[in-house]
Design a protein around this motif. Structure first.
Motif, PDB file in Angstrom:
ATOM      1  N   GLY A  24       0.820  -1.220   0.000  1.00 39.95           N
ATOM      2  CA  GLY A  24       0.000   0.000   0.000  1.00 39.95           C
ATOM      3  C   GLY A  24       0.844   1.257   0.000  1.00 39.95           C
ATOM      4  N   SER A  25       1.933   1.252   0.756  1.00 43.29           N
ATOM      5  CA  SER A  25       2.816   2.424   0.823  1.00 43.29           C
ATOM      6  C   SER A  25       3.529   2.661  -0.495  1.00 43.29           C
ATOM      7  N   LEU A  26       3.962   1.582  -1.140  1.00 39.60           N
ATOM      8  CA  LEU A  26       4.623   1.715  -2.442  1.00 39.60           C
ATOM      9  C   LEU A  26       3.670   2.278  -3.491  1.00 39.60           C
ATOM     10  N   ILE A  27       2.448   1.769  -3.497  1.00 34.24           N
ATOM     11  CA  ILE A  27       1.441   2.277  -4.433  1.00 34.24           C
ATOM     12  C   ILE A  27       1.125   3.736  -4.121  1.00 34.24           C
ATOM     13  N   ALA A  28       1.043   4.056  -2.832  1.00 35.85           N
ATOM     14  CA  ALA A  28       0.739   5.431  -2.416  1.00 35.85           C
ATOM     15  C   ALA A  28       1.808   6.401  -2.911  1.00 35.85           C
ATOM     16  N   LEU A 187       3.015   5.003 -17.065  1.00 38.17           N
ATOM     17  CA  LEU A 187       3.252   4.920 -15.622  1.00 38.17           C
ATOM     18  C   LEU A 187       1.938   4.924 -14.843  1.00 38.17           C
ATOM     19  N   THR A 188       0.980   5.728 -15.302  1.00 39.28           N
ATOM     20  CA  THR A 188      -0.326   5.770 -14.643  1.00 39.28           C
ATOM     21  C   THR A 188      -1.052   4.442 -14.793  1.00 39.28           C
ATOM     22  N   SER A 189      -0.960   3.846 -15.974  1.00 45.97           N
ATOM     23  CA  SER A 189      -1.606   2.553 -16.220  1.00 45.97           C
ATOM     24  C   SER A 189      -1.072   1.486 -15.263  1.00 45.97           C
ATOM     25  N   ILE A 190       0.248   1.433 -15.125  1.00 42.92           N
ATOM     26  CA  ILE A 190       0.866   0.449 -14.233  1.00 42.92           C
ATOM     27  C   ILE A 190       0.424   0.693 -12.794  1.00 42.92           C
ATOM     28  N   THR A 191       0.434   1.960 -12.376  1.00 37.53           N
ATOM     29  CA  THR A 191       0.070   2.311 -11.000  1.00 37.53           C
ATOM     30  C   THR A 191      -1.389   1.980 -10.716  1.00 37.53           C
ATOM     31  N   VAL A 192      -2.255   2.250 -11.681  1.00 38.08           N
ATOM     32  CA  VAL A 192      -3.689   1.950 -11.513  1.00 38.08           C
ATOM     33  C   VAL A 192      -3.895   0.452 -11.313  1.00 38.08           C
ATOM     34  N   VAL A 193      -3.247  -0.359 -12.154  1.00 38.91           N
ATOM     35  CA  VAL A 193      -3.412  -1.807 -12.048  1.00 38.91           C
ATOM     36  C   VAL A 193      -2.873  -2.319 -10.713  1.00 38.91           C
ATOM     37  N   LEU A 194      -1.714  -1.811 -10.295  1.00 35.10           N
ATOM     38  CA  LEU A 194      -1.147  -2.222  -9.011  1.00 35.10           C
ATOM     39  C   LEU A 194      -2.056  -1.802  -7.848  1.00 35.10           C
ATOM     40  N   GLY A 195      -2.658  -0.620  -7.980  1.00 46.45           N
ATOM     41  CA  GLY A 195      -3.486  -0.083  -6.899  1.00 46.45           C
ATOM     42  C   GLY A 195      -4.814  -0.780  -6.722  1.00 46.45           C
ATOM     43  N   ILE A 196      -5.187  -1.620  -7.680  1.00 47.21           N
ATOM     44  CA  ILE A 196      -6.464  -2.323  -7.594  1.00 47.21           C
ATOM     45  C   ILE A 196      -6.523  -3.194  -6.353  1.00 47.21           C
ATOM     46  N   ARG A 197      -5.404  -3.843  -6.030  1.00 47.62           N
ATOM     47  CA  ARG A 197      -5.370  -4.696  -4.839  1.00 47.62           C
ATOM     48  C   ARG A 197      -5.514  -3.878  -3.550  1.00 47.62           C
ATOM     49  N   SER A 205      -8.555   5.862  -8.386  1.00 51.09           N
ATOM     50  CA  SER A 205      -8.295   7.224  -8.869  1.00 51.09           C
ATOM     51  C   SER A 205      -8.207   8.219  -7.712  1.00 51.09           C
ATOM     52  N   SER A 206      -8.899   7.920  -6.611  1.00 47.43           N
ATOM     53  CA  SER A 206      -8.853   8.826  -5.455  1.00 47.43           C
ATOM     54  C   SER A 206      -7.462   8.844  -4.824  1.00 47.43           C
ATOM     55  N   MET A 207      -6.711   7.749  -4.919  1.00 45.42           N
ATOM     56  CA  MET A 207      -5.353   7.726  -4.374  1.00 45.42           C
ATOM     57  C   MET A 207      -4.401   8.557  -5.216  1.00 45.42           C
ATOM     58  N   ILE A 208      -4.751   8.765  -6.482  1.00 41.40           N
ATOM     59  CA  ILE A 208      -3.947   9.624  -7.344  1.00 41.40           C
ATOM     60  C   ILE A 208      -4.286  11.095  -7.111  1.00 41.40           C
ATOM     61  N   ILE A 209      -5.569  11.382  -6.921  1.00 39.26           N
ATOM     62  CA  ILE A 209      -6.036  12.771  -6.858  1.00 39.26           C
ATOM     63  C   ILE A 209      -5.957  13.365  -5.451  1.00 39.26           C
ATOM     64  N   PHE A 210      -6.494  12.658  -4.458  1.00 38.02           N
ATOM     65  CA  PHE A 210      -6.623  13.230  -3.113  1.00 38.02           C
ATOM     66  C   PHE A 210      -5.309  13.730  -2.508  1.00 38.02           C
ATOM     67  N   PRO A 211      -4.251  12.902  -2.444  1.00 31.83           N
ATOM     68  CA  PRO A 211      -3.016  13.387  -1.809  1.00 31.83           C
ATOM     69  C   PRO A 211      -2.437  14.630  -2.484  1.00 31.83           C
TER      70      PRO A 211
END
Length: 273
Positions: A24-28, A187-197, A205-211
């Motif tokens: 989770g931290s790596l994805i964040a 890079l966004t595509s890879i991050t989105v797929v990883l963040g699904i878990r 998408s909220s993890m990309i926008i909110f922070p």
């Protein structure tokens, strides 16, 4: 209070909690590094669009009995290229191109789900996240791909910075904004797929926008925004994971709610100062 502390200590002794926090931290951090480029270029919704695409790719992977990560990453990257091509060639604005691709992908995902009813429960975990059941393979892939995302972002930082603020100036100094835009979408595509878990297709998408939008309330510069966004995002993952364990709430939803609370607090401080 003592009971809460004991539950936290118990959680931190569990391998699956530690794996969840690590991934989770790596994805964040990956989301925070990319978030500022997407937000300032007004590409924020591409994360949401690609998340919807990943819903269809996961349905395909489950239907074929393949690894969702292996199937989703190339298909989501291809979809991001298609969005950019529609934007360039068909004269569609970014949001219209995203809406076309994402709505089609959701329709495909729903169709596959209705045909193959046996994996509805598995699909639900990908829709809303299942960070507490992350496998060792998920950890390994997340470490490798997140490291790649962070390294490439840092390596091309000056180029990405230039095209984010002024594409015309970037062209004058010899950069190719089109290739940089493709790099961001990959890079966004890879991050989105990883963040699904971590938080699922519905919330990634909220993890990309909110922070990023939270950090922009108090930051003084580009690098400050990335640093503050990363700290907020990682803190939200750690607190959200522990709280979800203690309260038996969905982890992804708790992480996003904590991000939202951080935004409200910093927005209020900025507003009234």
């Amino acid at each position: 209070m003592e009971n809460v502390i004991s539950l936290i200590l118990e959680a931190l002794q569990s391998d699956f909690i530690l794996r969840a926090i690590l991934v989770g931290s790596l994805i964040a951090i990956s989301c925070s590094f990319l978030g500022i480029f997407l937000v300032l270029k007004k590409y924020s919704m591409i994360g949401d669009g690609l998340a919807h695409v990943s819903f269809a790719t996961i349905a395909i992977a489950l239907l074929l009995n393949k690894s969702p990560l292996v199937v989703s990453i190339p298909l989501v990257i291809l979809s991001s290229f298609l969005i950019l091509k529609l934007n360039e060639k068909a004269g569609l604005h970014g949001d219209a191109a995203i809406a076309l691709i994402s709505s089609f992908a959701v329709a495909v995902g729903v169709l596959i789900t209705s045909v193959a009813k046996g994996f509805n429960i598995d699909l639900f975990s990908y829709l809303f996240g299942s960070i507490l059941v992350i496998s060792k393979l998920d950890v390994l892939l997340s470490i490798i791909l997140s490291t790649v995302v962070i390294f490439i972002t840092l390596f091309f930082y000056n180029n990405l910075f230039a095209i984010t603020y002024d594409e015309e100036f970037a062209t004058v100094i010899g950069l190719n904004p089109k290739s940089m835009n493709y790099l961001i979408t990959i890079l966004t595509s890879i991050t989105v797929v990883l963040g699904i878990r971590v938080v699922g297709t519905m919330l990634i998408s909220s993890m990309i926008i909110f922070p990023t939008v939270t950090a922009l309330q108090i930051s003084k510069g580009f690098k400050d925004t990335i640093l503050i966004a990363s700290l907020i995002s990682v803190a939200s993952v750690i607190i959200g994971t522990l709280l979800s364990y203690i309260l038996n709430f969905p982890t992804g939803a708790v992480i996003v709610i904590i991000n939202a609370i951080c935004f409200v607090i910093l927005f209020s401080i900025n507003k009234f100062n």
